[in-house]
Design a protein around this motif. Structure first.
Motif, PDB file in Angstrom:
ATOM      1  N   LEU A   1      79.753  13.015  86.509  1.00 31.05           N
ATOM      2  CA  LEU A   1      79.833  13.423  87.902  1.00 31.05           C
ATOM      3  C   LEU A   1      78.814  14.526  88.154  1.00 31.05           C
ATOM      4  CD1 LEU A   1      83.673  13.632  88.636  1.00 31.05           C
ATOM      5  CD2 LEU A   1      82.075  11.809  89.230  1.00 31.05           C
ATOM      6  N   LEU A   2      77.875  14.252  89.050  1.00 27.48           N
ATOM      7  CA  LEU A   2      76.889  15.242  89.465  1.00 27.48           C
ATOM      8  C   LEU A   2      77.421  15.900  90.731  1.00 27.48           C
ATOM      9  CD1 LEU A   2      73.652  13.119  88.974  1.00 27.48           C
ATOM     10  CD2 LEU A   2      74.764  14.636  87.337  1.00 27.48           C
ATOM     11  N   GLU A   3      77.463  17.228  90.725  1.00 30.68           N
ATOM     12  CA  GLU A   3      78.116  17.969  91.800  1.00 30.68           C
ATOM     13  C   GLU A   3      77.136  18.361  92.898  1.00 30.68           C
ATOM     14  OE1 GLU A   3      80.810  22.024  92.231  1.00 30.68           O
ATOM     15  OE2 GLU A   3      80.630  21.050  90.290  1.00 30.68           O
ATOM     16  N   VAL A   4      77.500  18.018  94.130  1.00 30.34           N
ATOM     17  CA  VAL A   4      76.726  18.403  95.306  1.00 30.34           C
ATOM     18  C   VAL A   4      77.569  19.430  96.058  1.00 30.34           C
ATOM     19  CG1 VAL A   4      75.578  17.617  97.408  1.00 30.34           C
ATOM     20  CG2 VAL A   4      75.730  16.088  95.424  1.00 30.34           C
ATOM     21  N   LEU A   5      77.146  20.691  96.018  1.00 32.39           N
ATOM     22  CA  LEU A   5      77.897  21.745  96.695  1.00 32.39           C
ATOM     23  C   LEU A   5      78.068  21.425  98.172  1.00 32.39           C
ATOM     24  CD1 LEU A   5      76.261  25.008  95.313  1.00 32.39           C
ATOM     25  CD2 LEU A   5      78.253  23.803  94.468  1.00 32.39           C
ATOM     26  N   ALA A   6      79.091  21.984  98.781  1.00 32.53           N
ATOM     27  CA  ALA A   6      79.369  21.736 100.192  1.00 32.53           C
ATOM     28  C   ALA A   6      78.154  22.056 101.063  1.00 32.53           C
ATOM     29  CB  ALA A   6      80.586  22.540 100.638  1.00 32.53           C
ATOM     30  N   GLU A   7      77.470  23.159 100.780  1.00 30.57           N
ATOM     31  CA  GLU A   7      76.291  23.524 101.582  1.00 30.57           C
ATOM     32  C   GLU A   7      75.187  22.481 101.450  1.00 30.57           C
ATOM     33  OE1 GLU A   7      75.979  25.972 103.847  1.00 30.57           O
ATOM     34  OE2 GLU A   7      78.096  26.317 103.437  1.00 30.57           O
ATOM     35  N   ASN A   8      75.011  21.944 100.254  1.00 32.92           N
ATOM     36  CA  ASN A   8      74.003  20.902 100.057  1.00 32.92           C
ATOM     37  C   ASN A   8      74.453  19.585 100.665  1.00 32.92           C
ATOM     38  OD1 ASN A   8      72.263  22.662  98.820  1.00 32.92           O
ATOM     39  ND2 ASN A   8      72.917  22.140  96.757  1.00 32.92           N
ATOM     40  N   SER A   9      75.738  19.325 100.626  1.00 30.99           N
ATOM     41  CA  SER A   9      76.268  18.117 101.242  1.00 30.99           C
ATOM     42  C   SER A   9      76.089  18.156 102.760  1.00 30.99           C
ATOM     43  CB  SER A   9      77.745  17.942 100.883  1.00 30.99           C
ATOM     44  OG  SER A   9      78.213  16.700 101.349  1.00 30.99           O
ATOM     45  N   LYS A  10      76.205  19.347 103.350  1.00 28.96           N
ATOM     46  CA  LYS A  10      75.958  19.497 104.789  1.00 28.96           C
ATOM     47  C   LYS A  10      74.534  19.077 105.132  1.00 28.96           C
ATOM     48  CE  LYS A  10      79.075  23.376 105.552  1.00 28.96           C
ATOM     49  NZ  LYS A  10      79.161  24.799 105.887  1.00 28.96           N
ATOM     50  N   ILE A  11      73.590  19.493 104.294  1.00 33.55           N
ATOM     51  CA  ILE A  11      72.190  19.125 104.520  1.00 33.55           C
ATOM     52  C   ILE A  11      72.029  17.608 104.419  1.00 33.55           C
ATOM     53  CG2 ILE A  11      69.830  19.314 103.617  1.00 33.55           C
ATOM     54  CD1 ILE A  11      70.595  22.199 102.728  1.00 33.55           C
ATOM     55  N   LEU A  12      72.655  17.001 103.410  1.00 36.28           N
ATOM     56  CA  LEU A  12      72.584  15.544 103.267  1.00 36.28           C
ATOM     57  C   LEU A  12      73.191  14.846 104.482  1.00 36.28           C
ATOM     58  CD1 LEU A  12      73.531  15.086  99.499  1.00 36.28           C
ATOM     59  CD2 LEU A  12      71.263  14.884 100.536  1.00 36.28           C
TER      60      LEU A  12
ATOM     61  N   GLY B   1      68.287  23.450  98.075  1.00 31.70           N
ATOM     62  CA  GLY B   1      69.420  23.145  97.208  1.00 31.70           C
ATOM     63  C   GLY B   1      69.674  24.231  96.181  1.00 31.70           C
ATOM     64  N   LEU B   2      68.602  24.733  95.563  1.00 32.87           N
ATOM     65  CA  LEU B   2      68.735  25.798  94.565  1.00 32.87           C
ATOM     66  C   LEU B   2      69.212  27.093  95.216  1.00 32.87           C
ATOM     67  CD1 LEU B   2      68.447  26.721  91.648  1.00 32.87           C
ATOM     68  CD2 LEU B   2      66.044  27.234  92.134  1.00 32.87           C
ATOM     69  N   GLN B   3      68.694  27.412  96.390  1.00 34.66           N
ATOM     70  CA  GLN B   3      69.109  28.634  97.076  1.00 34.66           C
ATOM     71  C   GLN B   3      70.603  28.611  97.379  1.00 34.66           C
ATOM     72  OE1 GLN B   3      67.239  31.514  97.622  1.00 34.66           O
ATOM     73  NE2 GLN B   3      69.323  32.227  97.956  1.00 34.66           N
ATOM     74  N   ASN B   4      71.136  27.454  97.743  1.00 35.31           N
ATOM     75  CA  ASN B   4      72.575  27.347  97.999  1.00 35.31           C
ATOM     76  C   ASN B   4      73.387  27.559  96.729  1.00 35.31           C
ATOM     77  OD1 ASN B   4      72.358  26.913 100.760  1.00 35.31           O
ATOM     78  ND2 ASN B   4      72.102  24.712 100.502  1.00 35.31           N
ATOM     79  N   ILE B   5      72.870  27.121  95.596  1.00 30.94           N
ATOM     80  CA  ILE B   5      73.563  27.356  94.321  1.00 30.94           C
ATOM     81  C   ILE B   5      73.519  28.832  93.958  1.00 30.94           C
ATOM     82  CG2 ILE B   5      73.427  26.907  91.822  1.00 30.94           C
ATOM     83  CD1 ILE B   5      72.730  23.985  92.624  1.00 30.94           C
ATOM     84  N   VAL B   6      72.374  29.465  94.148  1.00 24.57           N
ATOM     85  CA  VAL B   6      72.259  30.905  93.865  1.00 24.57           C
ATOM     86  C   VAL B   6      73.207  31.685  94.778  1.00 24.57           C
ATOM     87  CG1 VAL B   6      70.708  32.891  94.012  1.00 24.57           C
ATOM     88  CG2 VAL B   6      69.920  30.770  92.939  1.00 24.57           C
ATOM     89  N   ASP B   7      73.260  31.332  96.052  1.00 22.06           N
ATOM     90  CA  ASP B   7      74.178  32.011  96.982  1.00 22.06           C
ATOM     91  C   ASP B   7      75.631  31.853  96.536  1.00 22.06           C
ATOM     92  OD1 ASP B   7      71.979  32.730  98.501  1.00 22.06           O
ATOM     93  OD2 ASP B   7      72.315  31.189 100.045  1.00 22.06           O
ATOM     94  N   MET B   8      75.992  30.652  96.087  1.00 23.10           N
ATOM     95  CA  MET B   8      77.355  30.408  95.610  1.00 23.10           C
ATOM     96  C   MET B   8      77.655  31.292  94.389  1.00 23.10           C
ATOM     97  SD  MET B   8      79.002  27.368  93.383  1.00 23.10           S
ATOM     98  CE  MET B   8      77.604  27.563  92.359  1.00 23.10           C
ATOM     99  N   MET B   9      76.705  31.358  93.452  1.00 27.96           N
ATOM    100  CA  MET B   9      76.927  32.171  92.250  1.00 27.96           C
ATOM    101  C   MET B   9      76.986  33.654  92.589  1.00 27.96           C
ATOM    102  SD  MET B   9      74.773  30.283  89.198  1.00 27.96           S
ATOM    103  CE  MET B   9      73.176  30.566  89.934  1.00 27.96           C
ATOM    104  N   ASP B  10      76.187  34.100  93.559  1.00 27.68           N
ATOM    105  CA  ASP B  10      76.203  35.517  93.958  1.00 27.68           C
ATOM    106  C   ASP B  10      77.574  35.922  94.499  1.00 27.68           C
ATOM    107  OD1 ASP B  10      73.602  36.067  93.205  1.00 27.68           O
ATOM    108  OD2 ASP B  10      72.764  35.705  95.208  1.00 27.68           O
ATOM    109  N   LYS B  11      78.272  34.990  95.113  1.00 33.70           N
ATOM    110  CA  LYS B  11      79.605  35.275  95.667  1.00 33.70           C
ATOM    111  C   LYS B  11      80.671  35.332  94.571  1.00 33.70           C
ATOM    112  CE  LYS B  11      78.590  33.097 100.072  1.00 33.70           C
ATOM    113  NZ  LYS B  11      78.794  31.901 100.894  1.00 33.70           N
ATOM    114  N   ASP B  12      80.348  34.817  93.379  1.00 32.02           N
ATOM    115  CA  ASP B  12      81.348  34.712  92.306  1.00 32.02           C
ATOM    116  C   ASP B  12      80.759  35.154  90.964  1.00 32.02           C
ATOM    117  OD1 ASP B  12      83.763  34.145  91.082  1.00 32.02           O
ATOM    118  OD2 ASP B  12      83.323  32.011  90.850  1.00 32.02           O
ATOM    119  N   ARG B  13      80.163  36.355  90.924  1.00 29.69           N
ATOM    120  CA  ARG B  13      79.568  36.862  89.695  1.00 29.69           C
ATOM    121  C   ARG B  13      80.623  37.509  88.798  1.00 29.69           C
ATOM    122  NH1 ARG B  13      73.897  37.803  89.373  1.00 29.69           N
ATOM    123  NH2 ARG B  13      74.415  38.169  87.212  1.00 29.69           N
ATOM    124  N   SER B  14      80.468  37.320  87.505  1.00 28.71           N
ATOM    125  CA  SER B  14      81.337  38.031  86.562  1.00 28.71           C
ATOM    126  C   SER B  14      80.726  39.400  86.306  1.00 28.71           C
ATOM    127  CB  SER B  14      81.491  37.245  85.273  1.00 28.71           C
ATOM    128  OG  SER B  14      80.291  37.286  84.529  1.00 28.71           O
TER     129      SER B  14
END
Length: 177
Positions: free
Chosen positions: A103-114, A162-175
């Protein structure tokens, strides 16, 4: 006094461990935020799934994906086994267990673009798509994030967005580490 200090140290260590185990750590962040760690694959997307937020099970794609209720959902492209990817078995919404699949994951933000670019209207299950995806397996979890989608000579999701949306997602959930 020693007992109090030992107890306090134990509590602090426990709190630190509990907070450090969540989110994207530096290893994950460094890997997933680097575009060079995303490779391009031509794959036949066998199916599209959406994870049901209430049950946690996968729902099979149907034409309802054109509905805007899917704009906040993470989408999964089911593809055949790929070199460098580890497939798994998943529970579908009807309770059945899938065969081994990737399963290849398409984040919600990227899915919106699609969705905005009419990918879901122009695409049918089984079609061959060019996808840019990571293939990171870390701590027994797959991080197969999609940052680019090209189908039928049309770029529906470019890697930069697509990459920027992944970075934004990770920035919201950093350890912480």
């Amino acid at each position: 006094m020693k007992v109090k200090a030992l107890f306090l140290s134990f509590c602090l260590l426990l709190i630190l461990n509990l907070t450090a185990c969540t989110g994207y750590n530096n290893i994950m962040y460094k890997h997933l935020s680097n575009e060079n760690n995303y490779k391009t694959y031509e794959v036949a997307v066998e199916n599209i799934y959406v994870r049901n937020k209430e049950t946690g099970k996968l729902e099979e794609y149907n034409d309802a994906i054109h509905d805007e209720s899917y704009l906040s959902a993470t989408i999964y492209f089911s593809v055949s086994e790929l070199d460098g990817f580890y497939g798994g078995e998943y529970i579908l919404d009807d309770g059945t267990i899938t065969e081994r699949m990737v399963l290849l994951e398409v984040l919600a933000e990227n899915s919106k673009i699609l969705l905005e670019n009419d990918f879901y209207k122009n695409f049918s299950a089984g079609n061959v798509v060019e996808i840019q995806s990571s293939n990171l397996v870390y701590m027994d979890s797959n991080f197969y994030y999609v940052i680019g989608v090209k189908y039928d000579e049309t770029q529906y999701l470019n890697a930069e967005d697509g990459l920027q949306n992944i970075v934004d997602m990770m920035d919201k959930d950093r350890s912480l580490f």
